[in-house]
Design an enzyme around this catalytic site. Structure first.
Site, PDB file in Angstrom:
ATOM      1  CG  ASN A  32      63.785   0.618  25.993  1.00  0.00           C
ATOM      2  OD1 ASN A  32      64.098  -0.060  24.878  1.00  0.00           O
ATOM      3  ND2 ASN A  32      64.841   1.253  26.462  1.00  0.00           N
ATOM      4  CG  LEU A  33      59.044  -1.243  21.728  1.00  0.00           C
ATOM      5  CD1 LEU A  33      57.479  -0.791  21.393  1.00  0.00           C
ATOM      6  CD2 LEU A  33      59.135  -2.547  21.380  1.00  0.00           C
ATOM      7  CB  SER A 124      79.670  -9.876  23.112  1.00  0.00           C
ATOM      8  OG  SER A 124      80.198  -9.719  21.803  1.00  0.00           O
ATOM      9  CE1 TYR A 148      77.342  -4.701  23.209  1.00  0.00           C
ATOM     10  CE2 TYR A 148      79.116  -5.484  22.071  1.00  0.00           C
ATOM     11  CZ  TYR A 148      77.933  -5.626  22.374  1.00  0.00           C
ATOM     12  OH  TYR A 148      77.172  -6.681  22.404  1.00  0.00           O
ATOM     13  CE  LYS A 152      76.469  -7.134  25.836  1.00  0.00           C
ATOM     14  NZ  LYS A 152      74.973  -7.428  26.175  1.00  0.00           N
ATOM     15  CG  ASP A 294      86.989  -4.176  12.188  1.00  0.00           C
ATOM     16  OD1 ASP A 294      86.226  -4.470  13.037  1.00  0.00           O
ATOM     17  OD2 ASP A 294      86.729  -4.167  10.951  1.00  0.00           O
TER      18      ASP A 294
HETATM   19  P1  NAD Z   1      68.694  -5.470  19.660  1.00  0.00           P
HETATM   20  O1  NAD Z   1      68.967  -4.007  19.616  1.00  0.00           O
HETATM   21  O2  NAD Z   1      67.959  -5.827  18.396  1.00  0.00           O
HETATM   22  O3  NAD Z   1      67.839  -6.140  20.723  1.00  0.00           O
HETATM   23  C1  NAD Z   1      68.137  -5.435  21.849  1.00  0.00           C
HETATM   24  C2  NAD Z   1      66.644  -5.026  22.748  1.00  0.00           C
HETATM   25  O4  NAD Z   1      66.892  -4.685  23.908  1.00  0.00           O
HETATM   26  C3  NAD Z   1      65.945  -3.942  21.694  1.00  0.00           C
HETATM   27  O5  NAD Z   1      64.562  -4.557  21.284  1.00  0.00           O
HETATM   28  C4  NAD Z   1      65.839  -2.810  22.538  1.00  0.00           C
HETATM   29  O6  NAD Z   1      64.789  -2.152  22.433  1.00  0.00           O
HETATM   30  C5  NAD Z   1      65.912  -3.493  23.990  1.00  0.00           C
HETATM   31  N1  NAD Z   1      66.432  -2.467  24.930  1.00  0.00           N
HETATM   32  C6  NAD Z   1      67.642  -1.919  24.726  1.00  0.00           C
HETATM   33  N2  NAD Z   1      67.857  -1.285  26.174  1.00  0.00           N
HETATM   34  C7  NAD Z   1      66.732  -1.407  27.208  1.00  0.00           C
HETATM   35  C8  NAD Z   1      66.484  -0.971  28.071  1.00  0.00           C
HETATM   36  N3  NAD Z   1      67.125  -0.195  29.049  1.00  0.00           N
HETATM   37  N4  NAD Z   1      65.214  -1.471  28.789  1.00  0.00           N
HETATM   38  C9  NAD Z   1      64.268  -2.225  27.975  1.00  0.00           C
HETATM   39  N5  NAD Z   1      64.650  -2.828  26.708  1.00  0.00           N
HETATM   40  C10 NAD Z   1      65.887  -2.152  26.314  1.00  0.00           C
HETATM   41  O7  NAD Z   1      70.006  -6.289  19.478  1.00  0.00           O
HETATM   42  P2  NAD Z   1      70.341  -7.879  19.363  1.00  0.00           P
HETATM   43  O8  NAD Z   1      71.176  -7.937  18.089  1.00  0.00           O
HETATM   44  O9  NAD Z   1      69.139  -8.754  19.510  1.00  0.00           O
HETATM   45  O10 NAD Z   1      71.259  -8.234  20.647  1.00  0.00           O
HETATM   46  C11 NAD Z   1      70.623  -8.874  21.871  1.00  0.00           C
HETATM   47  C12 NAD Z   1      71.808  -9.013  22.797  1.00  0.00           C
HETATM   48  O11 NAD Z   1      72.751  -9.754  22.402  1.00  0.00           O
HETATM   49  C13 NAD Z   1      72.582  -7.641  23.420  1.00  0.00           C
HETATM   50  O12 NAD Z   1      72.762  -7.528  24.665  1.00  0.00           O
HETATM   51  C14 NAD Z   1      73.493  -7.420  22.668  1.00  0.00           C
HETATM   52  O13 NAD Z   1      74.615  -6.865  23.109  1.00  0.00           O
HETATM   53  C15 NAD Z   1      73.973  -8.986  22.559  1.00  0.00           C
HETATM   54  N6  NAD Z   1      74.979  -9.273  21.521  1.00  0.00           N
HETATM   55  C16 NAD Z   1      74.501  -8.990  20.206  1.00  0.00           C
HETATM   56  C17 NAD Z   1      75.342  -9.223  18.900  1.00  0.00           C
HETATM   57  C18 NAD Z   1      75.058  -9.193  17.728  1.00  0.00           C
HETATM   58  O14 NAD Z   1      75.940  -9.211  16.689  1.00  0.00           O
HETATM   59  N7  NAD Z   1      73.803  -8.832  17.286  1.00  0.00           N
HETATM   60  C19 NAD Z   1      76.692 -10.011  19.160  1.00  0.00           C
HETATM   61  C20 NAD Z   1      77.139 -10.287  20.785  1.00  0.00           C
HETATM   62  C21 NAD Z   1      76.023 -10.026  21.622  1.00  0.00           C
HETATM   63  N1  UFG Z   2      82.723  -5.430   7.409  1.00  0.00           N
HETATM   64  C1  UFG Z   2      83.107  -4.948   5.978  1.00  0.00           C
HETATM   65  N2  UFG Z   2      82.166  -3.898   5.875  1.00  0.00           N
HETATM   66  C2  UFG Z   2      81.108  -3.451   6.475  1.00  0.00           C
HETATM   67  C3  UFG Z   2      80.784  -4.127   7.697  1.00  0.00           C
HETATM   68  C4  UFG Z   2      81.810  -5.239   8.222  1.00  0.00           C
HETATM   69  O1  UFG Z   2      84.163  -5.098   5.418  1.00  0.00           O
HETATM   70  O2  UFG Z   2      80.534  -2.407   6.173  1.00  0.00           O
HETATM   71  C5  UFG Z   2      83.810  -6.385   7.859  1.00  0.00           C
HETATM   72  C6  UFG Z   2      84.627  -6.167   8.940  1.00  0.00           C
HETATM   73  O3  UFG Z   2      85.693  -5.444   8.849  1.00  0.00           O
HETATM   74  C7  UFG Z   2      84.878  -7.551   9.868  1.00  0.00           C
HETATM   75  C8  UFG Z   2      83.538  -8.270   9.488  1.00  0.00           C
HETATM   76  O4  UFG Z   2      83.081  -7.601   8.222  1.00  0.00           O
HETATM   77  O5  UFG Z   2      85.840  -8.216   9.141  1.00  0.00           O
HETATM   78  C9  UFG Z   2      82.349  -8.468  10.167  1.00  0.00           C
HETATM   79  O6  UFG Z   2      81.965  -7.093  10.777  1.00  0.00           O
HETATM   80  P1  UFG Z   2      80.756  -6.919  11.691  1.00  0.00           P
HETATM   81  O7  UFG Z   2      80.583  -5.425  11.880  1.00  0.00           O
HETATM   82  O8  UFG Z   2      79.767  -7.686  11.125  1.00  0.00           O
HETATM   83  O9  UFG Z   2      81.161  -7.802  13.056  1.00  0.00           O
HETATM   84  P2  UFG Z   2      82.444  -7.668  14.324  1.00  0.00           P
HETATM   85  O10 UFG Z   2      82.794  -8.956  14.201  1.00  0.00           O
HETATM   86  O11 UFG Z   2      83.010  -6.372  13.922  1.00  0.00           O
HETATM   87  O12 UFG Z   2      81.429  -7.342  15.455  1.00  0.00           O
HETATM   88  C10 UFG Z   2      80.308  -8.262  15.410  1.00  0.00           C
HETATM   89  C11 UFG Z   2      79.433  -7.152  16.532  1.00  0.00           C
HETATM   90  C12 UFG Z   2      79.738  -7.099  17.807  1.00  0.00           C
HETATM   91  C13 UFG Z   2      80.132  -8.091  18.731  1.00  0.00           C
HETATM   92  C14 UFG Z   2      81.012  -9.012  17.740  1.00  0.00           C
HETATM   93  C15 UFG Z   2      81.529 -10.454  18.458  1.00  0.00           C
HETATM   94  O13 UFG Z   2      78.912  -6.085  15.700  1.00  0.00           O
HETATM   95  O14 UFG Z   2      78.876  -6.423  18.555  1.00  0.00           O
HETATM   96  O15 UFG Z   2      80.426  -9.254  16.418  1.00  0.00           O
HETATM   97  O16 UFG Z   2      80.436 -11.074  18.599  1.00  0.00           O
HETATM   98  F1  UFG Z   2      80.541  -8.114  19.729  1.00  0.00           F
END
Ligand code: NAD
Ligand code: UFG
Length: 336
Positions: A32-33, A124, A148, A152, A294
């Protein structure tokens, strides 16, 4: 094989589309962007010379979803779509449950209607909460600490119930650790809206001059230098893990969680230093108080993915920071 990729315009989704198309899969994206730009998919085509089909729609739009499944003949689904900001999920939990859980329910119902039962789900490492020890194995207790993370875990539980009701489903629950980096071409990467929540995009924006200083959240943790330790994984390695999971689903494994991490942790200050080396720029920072919620240290035992998926991460910290910098320096304003 025709794969439906939900959320395929996003950060991890777009990188996975590149790997799928390069491996010869046919790809349709539904997105859905809400947190991404269609330009990402144009660049996916540019990198691979192949175009994914794109449907702009919300996953909860059941009519569109039903029509898609009826008409397109998908073989499997890789499901990324969802909201992912931890802090925001505390402010607007209902939106998170509605989007993440509701979207997954709509998706699974549409899949069941047409008898497609192969699903790779983006879970995650956050489902583990604050682990009693590291490295973290898949059989460790789950205890997420924010909406969040709970969304999951609830989805994982729902998918287990679905499998119990019908054991012809095959589902991989991929528990990502900390995805960073960008495609080595520098054409696609992470393009966060507003102020980045995560460490790597924040460091990158400081290095490129968009932000003045990094705030390091706490230097009094029980880690080598007092700053938080995480298992950063290159997004291309992560993307490849999805292809391995899809291959595995054909062997009818049932429902299995897999950690996708490198098995190695780096501190915040180690990431800053590595980025400074790769970019040749300085990343000034201030040490501030801990960020609520954290944890000190988190890294994976990726042994199960290695044994059952034949997947291990190939790219190290140097490639992670090098590719992040290439993307950030060539696209200082992201896809704009
Ligand atoms: P992202 O936000 O870049 O990608 C998610 C995409 O889903 C986006 O393009 C958004 O527009 C689309 N979207 C959201 N809700 C929607 C809906 N209802 N219908 C259609 N499209 C929808 O995030 P990402 O970093 O690419 O993460 C992808 C997946 O991996 C997510 O489920 C996220 O929770 C999971 N994940 C991400 C991280 C991370 O740190 N990036 C870590 C662990 C898990
Ligand atoms: N941190 C800083 N300054 C910042 C951002 C982060 O010091 O501006 C530190 C945090 O305290 C942590 C480390 O950098 O020690 C990593 O932080 P992130 O926010 O990059 O990542 P997290 O481990 O907190 O969480 C991420 C995603 C979650 C996911 C999780 C595990 O945000 O969605 O990794 O996959 F669930």
């Amino acid at each position: 094989m025709h794969i439906l990729v939900t959320g395929g315009a996003g950060y991890i989704g777009s990188h996975t589309c590149v790997e799928l198309l390069a491996a010869g899969y046919q790809v349709t994206v539904i997105d859905n962007l809400s947190n991404s730009k269609q330009a990402a998919l144009r660049r996916v085509s540019e990198i691979t010379g192949r175009e994914p089909d794109f449907v702009r729609a919300d996953l909860r739009d059941r009519m569109t979803l039903d029509a898609l499944f009826r008409d397109r003949g998908f073989d499997a689904v890789v499901h990324f779509a969802g909201r992912k900001a931890v802090g925001e999920s505390v402010q607007i939990p209902l939106e998170y449950y509605e989007n993440n859980v509701g979207g997954t329910l709509a998706l699974c119902k549409a899949m069941a209607k047409v008898g497609i039962r192969k699903l790779v789900f983006s879970s995650s490492a956050t489902v583990y909460g604050d682990p009693a020890s590291v490295p973290i194995r898949e059989d460790f207790p789950t205890c997420p600490t924010n909406p969040y993370g709970r969304s999951k875990l609830f989805i994982e539980e729902i998918l287990h119930d679905l499998y119990r009701s019908d054991d012809t489903w095959n589902i991989a629950l991929l528990r990502y650790f900390n995805p960073v980096g960008a495609h080595r071409s520098g054409r696609i990467g992470e393009d966060p809206n507003g102020v980045p929540n995560n460490l790597m995009p924040f460091i990158a924006q400081v290095a490129v001059g968009k932000r003045s200083r990094l705030r390091v959240f706490g230097d009094d943790y029980d880690t080598s230098d007092g700053t938080g330790v995480r298992d950063y994984i290159h997004v291309t390695d992560l993307a490849k893990g999805h292809l391995k999971a899809l291959e595995r689903l054909s062997a009818n494994p049932g429902i299995v969680p897999y950690n996708l991490g490198t098995g190695r942790g780096y501190s915040v200050l180690e990431m800053v230093r590595a980025f400074e080396r790769a970019s040749g720029r300085s990343v000034p920072f201030d040490i501030v108080g801990r960020r609520p919620g954290d944890i000190a240290i988190c890294y994976a035992d990726p042994g199960l993915a290695s044994a059952e998926l034949d997947w291990t991460a190939d790219l190290g910290i140097e490639e992670m920071v090098r590719d992040t910098w290439r993307w950030q320096s060539q696209n200082p304003d992201g896809y704009e």
